[in-house]
Design a protein around this motif. Structure first.
Motif, PDB file in Angstrom:
ATOM      1  N   GLU A 330     -27.901  21.613   5.506  1.00  0.00           N
ATOM      2  CA  GLU A 330     -27.696  21.141   6.872  1.00  0.00           C
ATOM      3  C   GLU A 330     -28.742  20.104   7.266  1.00  0.00           C
ATOM      4  O   GLU A 330     -28.442  19.150   8.001  1.00  0.00           O
ATOM      5  CB  GLU A 330     -27.729  22.320   7.843  1.00  0.00           C
ATOM      6  CG  GLU A 330     -26.545  23.283   7.710  1.00  0.00           C
ATOM      7  CD  GLU A 330     -26.709  24.302   6.592  1.00  0.00           C
ATOM      8  OE1 GLU A 330     -25.808  25.137   6.414  1.00  0.00           O
ATOM      9  OE2 GLU A 330     -27.748  24.267   5.882  1.00  0.00           O
ATOM     10  N   GLU A 333     -27.667  16.804   5.622  1.00  0.00           N
ATOM     11  CA  GLU A 333     -26.478  16.266   6.284  1.00  0.00           C
ATOM     12  C   GLU A 333     -26.812  15.686   7.653  1.00  0.00           C
ATOM     13  O   GLU A 333     -26.251  14.674   8.060  1.00  0.00           O
ATOM     14  CB  GLU A 333     -25.403  17.349   6.400  1.00  0.00           C
ATOM     15  CG  GLU A 333     -24.795  17.732   5.056  1.00  0.00           C
ATOM     16  CD  GLU A 333     -23.798  18.870   5.166  1.00  0.00           C
ATOM     17  OE1 GLU A 333     -23.682  19.464   6.272  1.00  0.00           O
ATOM     18  OE2 GLU A 333     -23.139  19.177   4.161  1.00  0.00           O
ATOM     19  N   GLN A 338     -24.053  13.080   8.375  1.00  0.00           N
ATOM     20  CA  GLN A 338     -22.845  13.846   8.084  1.00  0.00           C
ATOM     21  C   GLN A 338     -22.717  15.099   8.950  1.00  0.00           C
ATOM     22  O   GLN A 338     -21.719  15.782   8.892  1.00  0.00           O
ATOM     23  CB  GLN A 338     -22.820  14.248   6.603  1.00  0.00           C
ATOM     24  CG  GLN A 338     -22.665  13.075   5.657  1.00  0.00           C
ATOM     25  CD  GLN A 338     -22.634  13.500   4.203  1.00  0.00           C
ATOM     26  OE1 GLN A 338     -23.235  14.502   3.820  1.00  0.00           O
ATOM     27  NE2 GLN A 338     -21.942  12.740   3.373  1.00  0.00           N
ATOM     28  N   ARG A 339     -23.742  15.394   9.735  1.00  0.00           N
ATOM     29  CA  ARG A 339     -23.713  16.571  10.609  1.00  0.00           C
ATOM     30  C   ARG A 339     -24.468  16.237  11.889  1.00  0.00           C
ATOM     31  O   ARG A 339     -25.520  15.593  11.861  1.00  0.00           O
ATOM     32  CB  ARG A 339     -24.347  17.778   9.908  1.00  0.00           C
ATOM     33  CG  ARG A 339     -24.253  19.091  10.696  1.00  0.00           C
ATOM     34  CD  ARG A 339     -24.882  20.224   9.907  1.00  0.00           C
ATOM     35  NE  ARG A 339     -24.091  20.570   8.747  1.00  0.00           N
ATOM     36  CZ  ARG A 339     -23.202  21.557   8.692  1.00  0.00           C
ATOM     37  NH1 ARG A 339     -23.014  22.326   9.770  1.00  0.00           N
ATOM     38  NH2 ARG A 339     -22.541  21.824   7.599  1.00  0.00           N
ATOM     39  N   GLU A 340     -23.938  16.676  13.024  1.00  0.00           N
ATOM     40  CA  GLU A 340     -24.546  16.384  14.323  1.00  0.00           C
ATOM     41  C   GLU A 340     -25.869  17.128  14.485  1.00  0.00           C
ATOM     42  O   GLU A 340     -26.022  18.264  14.025  1.00  0.00           O
ATOM     43  CB  GLU A 340     -23.588  16.787  15.439  1.00  0.00           C
ATOM     44  CG  GLU A 340     -24.044  16.396  16.826  1.00  0.00           C
ATOM     45  CD  GLU A 340     -23.016  16.740  17.897  1.00  0.00           C
ATOM     46  OE1 GLU A 340     -23.332  16.568  19.087  1.00  0.00           O
ATOM     47  OE2 GLU A 340     -21.916  17.195  17.529  1.00  0.00           O
ATOM     48  N   SER A 367     -29.586   7.089   0.400  1.00  0.00           N
ATOM     49  CA  SER A 367     -29.442   8.530   0.190  1.00  0.00           C
ATOM     50  C   SER A 367     -28.707   8.819  -1.112  1.00  0.00           C
ATOM     51  O   SER A 367     -27.827   8.054  -1.534  1.00  0.00           O
ATOM     52  CB  SER A 367     -28.684   9.180   1.358  1.00  0.00           C
ATOM     53  OG  SER A 367     -27.376   8.662   1.460  1.00  0.00           O
ATOM     54  N   PRO A 369     -26.842  12.057  -2.031  1.00  0.00           N
ATOM     55  CA  PRO A 369     -26.442  13.397  -1.602  1.00  0.00           C
ATOM     56  C   PRO A 369     -26.014  14.263  -2.773  1.00  0.00           C
ATOM     57  O   PRO A 369     -25.686  13.778  -3.867  1.00  0.00           O
ATOM     58  CB  PRO A 369     -25.261  13.115  -0.668  1.00  0.00           C
ATOM     59  CG  PRO A 369     -24.684  11.837  -1.188  1.00  0.00           C
ATOM     60  CD  PRO A 369     -25.839  11.038  -1.701  1.00  0.00           C
ATOM     61  N   ARG A 374     -17.988  13.913  -3.921  1.00  0.00           N
ATOM     62  CA  ARG A 374     -17.429  14.387  -2.649  1.00  0.00           C
ATOM     63  C   ARG A 374     -18.132  13.761  -1.456  1.00  0.00           C
ATOM     64  O   ARG A 374     -17.509  13.467  -0.440  1.00  0.00           O
ATOM     65  CB  ARG A 374     -17.540  15.916  -2.575  1.00  0.00           C
ATOM     66  CG  ARG A 374     -16.980  16.518  -1.293  1.00  0.00           C
ATOM     67  CD  ARG A 374     -16.960  18.023  -1.365  1.00  0.00           C
ATOM     68  NE  ARG A 374     -18.291  18.589  -1.398  1.00  0.00           N
ATOM     69  CZ  ARG A 374     -18.970  18.917  -0.293  1.00  0.00           C
ATOM     70  NH1 ARG A 374     -18.451  18.699   0.899  1.00  0.00           N
ATOM     71  NH2 ARG A 374     -20.167  19.448  -0.390  1.00  0.00           N
ATOM     72  N   ASN A 375     -19.449  13.544  -1.557  1.00  0.00           N
ATOM     73  CA  ASN A 375     -20.235  13.133  -0.400  1.00  0.00           C
ATOM     74  C   ASN A 375     -20.601  11.660  -0.351  1.00  0.00           C
ATOM     75  O   ASN A 375     -21.058  11.178   0.685  1.00  0.00           O
ATOM     76  CB  ASN A 375     -21.547  13.943  -0.360  1.00  0.00           C
ATOM     77  CG  ASN A 375     -21.325  15.380   0.072  1.00  0.00           C
ATOM     78  OD1 ASN A 375     -20.524  15.640   0.955  1.00  0.00           O
ATOM     79  ND2 ASN A 375     -22.007  16.306  -0.561  1.00  0.00           N
ATOM     80  N   ALA A 376     -20.436  10.921  -1.463  1.00  0.00           N
ATOM     81  CA  ALA A 376     -20.904   9.541  -1.474  1.00  0.00           C
ATOM     82  C   ALA A 376     -19.885   8.570  -2.060  1.00  0.00           C
ATOM     83  O   ALA A 376     -20.201   7.390  -2.226  1.00  0.00           O
ATOM     84  CB  ALA A 376     -22.210   9.446  -2.275  1.00  0.00           C
TER      85      ALA A 376
END
Length: 541
Positions: A330, A333, A338-340, A367, A369, A374-376
């Motif tokens: 978290e 992210e 990717q996360r508030e 970054s 990740p 999946r994330n980049a």
């Protein structure tokens, strides 16, 4: 012969067994995953299996555990050839396996998970009798779990212990462990492996362990086999080898013979020189990334990151250690957008940073990740298109409002060569690449140009030895050019090798900080395991 008939003819399931594979090969179409592998595992020993990704380790143990039938060759149990047609036959032979990924029923209790492992659960269970039986079993193990606890509420280390308990409850003659310590603290890893070794030396069980950690091999294994490109290239007693020899056998490269010293570079990073100054002056002059009072909500609607403070200086690698599930994911992210963020402040070079694309360009933030595909990446897009995601609308990839696809492809070809990316070409979908080559493609994109801050999360997870060494070298290169690197990793060995400073996260907070030079594995492990919960008000060099 049917599986049922075969099981009926099997020998009694008692005591440690001897395992031999004789010229065992496994082919998938034109691809040879195992190539005439012969291996001897003595009864009552711990035998380590080493090799890069794709070397054939998983294929070998899947054949032994009955999930695959070898194309050629034999498997011998106590010197007798056995046809292990499926996992049921393997279980009847006394072969059990603890997988790298959890296979628990998360909503069921520990007691229920243990009973399910046997595969012969009666329609009506006498729970008074079974609980007494399970309590007696737990008295024979070095770690205990509450029978009414549920994996859903357990930490990763406890889940791994339950996976091992499931197999020990069945009293296996051969126990196969696939990366069993990847989510454990050093103390938990030593506890688990110490028990496994004692279990083997008691004569009750033989252990075959897949690991990538040389420390575990040297400390707990009796013998080791190294696979490379589907072939068994090295067999020896652990007492007659060392990590350098094993590394060389794995990659077939003398330059990889000895792991590098954590700080062996001739060039001393600016952060290390400036530490002689006061911490306050140093941070004021050199801070590249500052995080203050950060709060981030987790997937379950509760705080995963709690009032977190940390500072990463220019020219240093700050390592973040912690057992999986303590807010590291978290945190990353939230830092990369990717996360508030629920509360708190993040600054880069003294300026507010919200992880917007324009800020990434202006402040030179990059970054790496976890799970880059999946994330980049966008799996359906080509290698060239993914390499252009960061600057497709900037010169020279875009001029006069027109995208220059030829420039995309030309640069991609240069990067493919420079980073040794194995692909059918720059137009191939990036999802067609192996994990290591996806990571190399992301590295080429993210490390292009000047970098002031690099945020990396488990950047070598699941990669082979050669890819790990290459990526580590490039991370050091960012630091040595004056960049600040935040390295979040669940591999303590990686942090001890790379980082200048290490902090520990537990329950969403930074609870400990030390220089890497002064770091003690057991102290770090105590904080990782939650032995100390007092958060640090400020983490500085």
């Amino acid at each position: 012969m049917s599986a049922t008939a075969a099981i009926g003819s099997l020998p009694p399931v008692t005591g440690a067994l001897a395992l031999d594979t004789y010229r065992m090969s496994m082919r998938f179409g034109s691809f040879t995953a195992l190539d005439s592998v012969s291996m001897k595992v003595a009864p009552g020993t711990v035998h380590a299996l080493l090799g890069e990704n794709g070397a054939g380790k998983s294929t070998l143990v899947k054949c032994v555990a009955g999930f695959q039938r070898p194309s050629e060759g034999s498997i011998l149990i106590d010197g007798r050839e056995q046809a292990i047609d499926n996992p049921v036959v393997a279980r009847a032979l006394g072969i059990g396996m603890v997988y790298q990924h959890f296979t628990l029923a998360p909503g069921m209790t520990v007691a229920e998970n243990l009973l399910l492992a046997g595969g012969k659960t009666p329609a009506i269970i006498d729970w008074r009798e079974k609980r007494a039986e399970l309590e007696a079993f737990l008295q024979t193990t070095p770690f205990r779990l509450a029978l009414d606890a549920r994996p859903l509420d357990m930490a990763a280390g406890e889940k791994q212990k339950l996976e091992l308990l499931k197999q020990l409850y069945l009293r296996p003659r051969l126990l196969i462990l696939d990366e069993p310590t990847s989510v454990l603290t050093p103390q938990e890893a030593d506890e688990v492996l110490g028990h496994v070794r004692a279990f083997a030396r008691s004569g009750l069980c033989t252990v075959l362990i897949i690991t990538h950690k040389f420390r575990e091999v040297m400390a707990y294994a009796d013998d080791v086999t190294v696979l490379r490109r589907g072939k068994a290239v090295h067999h020896c007693a652990v007492a007659s080898t060392d990590p350098g020899m094993l590394a060389q056998a794995m990659v077939g490269d003398a330059s990889a013979a000895r792991p590098e010293s954590p700080h062996s570079e001739e060039k001393v990073p600016p952060a290390l020189i400036l530490r002689a100054q006061s911490a306050t002056d140093f941070i004021a002059m050199q801070a590249s990334l500052e995080v203050r009072g950060l709060q981030v909500m987790g997937d379950r609607g509760t705080l995963a990151v709690r009032d977190l403070n940390l500072t990463v200086a220019a020219g240093e690698i700050l390592g973040v250690a912690g057992v999986s599930g303590n807010g590291q994911r978290e945190l990353v992210e939230a830092l990369v957008g990717q996360r508030e963020r629920a509360a708190g402040m993040v600054r880069v070079q003294g300026q507010p940073y919200a992880a917007r694309r324009e800020e990434n360009h202006r402040l030179k933030v990059r970054s790496l990740p976890e799970e880059p595909l999946r994330n980049a990446c966008v799996g359906e897009l080509s290698v060239a298109e993914n390499m252009a995601l960061r600057d497709f609308d900037r010169s020279p990839l875009c001029q006069g409002g027109r995208l220059r696809f030829g420039a995309w492809r030309s640069r991609a070809r240069e990067w493919i060569t420079a980073y040794g990316i194995k692909t059918q070409g720059e137009n191939a979908p990036i999802r067609s690449l192996s994990g290591g080559n996806v990571q190399r493609a992301v590295l080429a994109r993210e490390l292009n140009g000047e970098i002031d801050v690099l945020i990396a999360a488990n950047p070598v997870f699941g990669l082979d030895f050669a890819a790990v060494k290459e990526i580590h070298t490039r991370l050091r290169g960012v630091r040595d050019r004056g960049g600040a690197v935040l390295l979040v990793s669940e591999d303590l060995d990686e942090l001890l090798e790379l980082a200048d400073r290490i902090v520990v996260m537990s329950e969403g907070r930074v609870v400990f900080e030390t220089s890497a030079a002064d770091a003690e594995r057991q102290v770090l492990g105590a904080h990782m395991g939650g032995g100390h919960h007092q958060p640090l008000a400020e983490v500085v060099v």
